[in-house]
Write a protein that holds these residues in place. Structure first.
Motif, mmCIF file in Angstrom:
data_model
loop_
_atom_site.group_PDB
_atom_site.id
_atom_site.type_symbol
_atom_site.label_atom_id
_atom_site.label_comp_id
_atom_site.label_asym_id
_atom_site.label_seq_id
_atom_site.Cartn_x
_atom_site.Cartn_y
_atom_site.Cartn_z
ATOM 1 N N TYR A 222 42.088 36.169 46.442
ATOM 2 C CA TYR A 222 42.068 36.802 44.842
ATOM 3 C C TYR A 222 42.598 38.071 44.875
ATOM 4 O O TYR A 222 42.829 38.647 45.972
ATOM 5 C CB TYR A 222 40.780 36.791 43.935
ATOM 6 C CG TYR A 222 39.584 37.767 44.733
ATOM 7 C CD1 TYR A 222 39.293 38.833 44.210
ATOM 8 C CD2 TYR A 222 38.979 37.192 45.882
ATOM 9 C CE1 TYR A 222 38.223 39.468 44.884
ATOM 10 C CE2 TYR A 222 38.015 37.621 46.581
ATOM 11 C CZ TYR A 222 37.336 39.100 45.827
ATOM 12 O OH TYR A 222 36.551 39.676 46.443
ATOM 13 N N SER A 223 43.022 38.749 43.627
ATOM 14 C CA SER A 223 43.900 39.952 43.725
ATOM 15 C C SER A 223 43.247 41.198 43.921
ATOM 16 O O SER A 223 41.900 41.466 43.377
ATOM 17 C CB SER A 223 44.744 40.130 42.426
ATOM 18 O OG SER A 223 43.760 40.502 41.410
ATOM 19 N N GLU B 67 41.691 36.202 35.483
ATOM 20 C CA GLU B 67 41.032 37.631 36.031
ATOM 21 C C GLU B 67 40.320 38.489 34.859
ATOM 22 O O GLU B 67 39.187 38.954 34.739
ATOM 23 C CB GLU B 67 42.086 38.325 36.479
ATOM 24 C CG GLU B 67 42.583 37.785 37.773
ATOM 25 C CD GLU B 67 43.698 38.739 38.509
ATOM 26 O OE1 GLU B 67 44.264 39.692 37.561
ATOM 27 O OE2 GLU B 67 43.775 38.650 39.707
ATOM 28 N N ASP C 215 40.407 33.712 39.605
ATOM 29 C CA ASP C 215 41.928 33.361 39.994
ATOM 30 C C ASP C 215 42.539 33.842 39.067
ATOM 31 O O ASP C 215 42.351 34.789 38.119
ATOM 32 C CB ASP C 215 41.779 31.838 39.901
ATOM 33 C CG ASP C 215 41.372 31.068 38.865
ATOM 34 O OD1 ASP C 215 41.821 31.829 37.618
ATOM 35 O OD2 ASP C 215 41.123 29.992 38.616
ATOM 36 N N GLN C 216 44.127 33.504 39.155
ATOM 37 C CA GLN C 216 45.077 34.433 38.665
ATOM 38 C C GLN C 216 44.947 34.124 36.986
ATOM 39 O O GLN C 216 45.449 35.031 36.494
ATOM 40 C CB GLN C 216 46.462 33.695 38.974
ATOM 41 C CG GLN C 216 47.625 34.726 38.625
ATOM 42 C CD GLN C 216 48.941 34.158 39.394
ATOM 43 O OE1 GLN C 216 48.947 33.217 39.928
ATOM 44 N NE2 GLN C 216 49.870 34.760 39.033
#
Length: 431
Positions: A215-216, A181, A177-178
């Motif tokens: 997620y990124s 990471e 998650d943010q």
């Protein structure tokens, strides 16, 4: 109708449904476009694409005609030793739209088998070369299917508890998650640096069944770069994300580093018939090209490459690749963005999020977000009564509609959800 439902209760075991205390299923008579029609005359809008499979609406005449034409010509044949035009055309067309590093298509039956094939393909890739790599990495909270290999690389919990003694060992990393990471990336790099990891399997950018968790791209690109630098095979499970769900045709299109193996299903046939596909790079194939029979990939299914299913998958691609379908996906994404901003500050909403044609938010309940959050038992019947098929993941409400849904239909969905959010405080004690 009651007779039919009684017969259903006596003879059918429904998926993800308890045998005791289950709610009565809706008896469907037909489906058309985004609507399901019950035997009692109820009209229900399918805004989750019937478990994320339907792209172009129900009973699409173009897809139905493709099935009928193929059924009159060649309905099925063993796919070992034989081939046919629908399968060849489908494989070529998929390779045309998949990332350029993909060069071969292996057919199977569904999403779970597509991931099974990918896992076996990766492990045997090293076995055939005499390289001992026996570990696989997956992300905590993953869902890759319900067969044993797919369960092994999926989240361990209530769904897998009866089978845990029979699942193979997997190195699970935390969900990136943010806030975590960098730590998760370090955890990942430590694992692959040991040289024992064969593969990294992941749902790219969105974990579906665990609650539409995003997620990124930055994290996934970094993880794939590390993995591939250490000779780890990257397996992208695009069963849910493929065929436009995230806006681009595939989640891999959004990534700088491309997977070595890609697993596809769900929208592959427009949601009409079951099929799985696993694609791979030329490098993966090289380990199988040998005069040694024992380096063959010994995997197959009775209905592998079924001509009727290939024909409808080709027809679905005809529709998917039109400018109209692309415009529809962009339109849905824009509408989702507008509604997300509308509800983002609502006291009953946590973590409103959207990507492509997916919109999700956590209902603000007394309990943490979870598939087993009691809210699911109240939300599903509430929305069915309002004429919407929304099957929450616990307290996570999400939309992933067919691409043909109109703006007016989307507005009706949004208004129904907004009305619920205003009503929710009076229901909160029960949810």
């Amino acid at each position: 109708m009651n007779d039919w439902l009684s017969r259903d209760r006596e003879s059918i075991w429904h998926p993800f449904t308890p045998l005791k205390g289950m709610t009565r299923p809706e008896m469907l008579e037909k489906a058309e476009g985004v609507y399901l029609y019950t035997h009692e005359g109820k009209k229900i809008m399918d805004v989750i694409s019937s478990w994320w499979v339907n792209l172009h609406g129900h009973s699409h005449p173009y897809l139905a005609k493709a099935i009928a034409r193929q059924a009159e010509q060649l309905e099925h044949v063993i796919f070992a030793g034989f081939t046919h035009e629908p399968a060849i055309r489908l494989a070529e067309r998929l390779l045309d739209i998949l990332p350029q590093n993909q060069s071969k298509i292996f057919f199977s039956d569904n999403g779970s088998t597509a991931t099974e094939v990918g896992i076996k393909m990766a492990f045997q890739f090293f076995y055939n070369q005499g390289i001992e790599k026996k570990k696989i990495i997956a992300i905590d909270g993953a869902y890759h299917g319900d067969t044993f290999g797919a369960m092994s690389v999926g989240d361990r919990g209530a769904f897998t508890a009866p089978f845990d003694p029979y699942l193979f060992d997997v190195e699970f990393i935390d969900f990136p998650d943010q806030d975590s990471e960098d730590q998760v990336l370090q955890q990942f790099e430590l694992l692959v640096a040991g040289g024992e990891v064969a593969a990294f399997i992941f749902e790219p950018l969105v974990q579906g069944a665990s609650g539409m968790r995003f997620y990124s791209e930055r994290w996934l690109n970094s993880a794939m770069e590390i993995a591939q630098r250490h000779g780890v095979v990257c397996i992208a499970d695009e069963v849910m994300t493929g065929f436009g769900r995230l806006g681009s045709l595939f989640a891999a299109d959004r990534l700088q580093h491309k997977p070595d193996i890609i697993c596809l299903s769900k929208g592959l046939t427009g949601g009409v018939l079951p099929m799985g596909v696993t694609s791979c790079t030329q490098a993966i194939q090289e380990a199988y090209k040998s005069d040694d029979l024992m380096k063959t990939f010994f995997h197959g299914h009775s209905f592998t490459g079924n001509p009727i299913i290939c024909a409808v998958a080709n027809a679905s691609l005809d529709l998917l690749l039109t400018p109209e379908c692309e415009a529809n996906r962009q339109r849905i994404a824009q509408k989702h963005q507008e509604f997300m901003h509308r509800i983002k500050g609502h006291s009953m909403v946590r973590n409103a999020r959207t990507i492509g044609t997916i919109l999700a938010f956590d209902l603000n309940t007394e309990r943490d977000s979870s598939y087993f959050n009691e809210a699911r038992h109240h939300l599903y019947p509430y929305f069915i009564e309002k004429g919407l098929l929304i099957r929450p993941l616990g307290n996570v409400i999400y939309l992933i509609p067919p691409y043909i849904i109109t703006n007016d239909e989307l507005d009706r969905v949004y208004e129904t959800i907004a009305e619920f959010l205003e009503l929710y405080p009076t229901l909160k004690s029960r949810i």
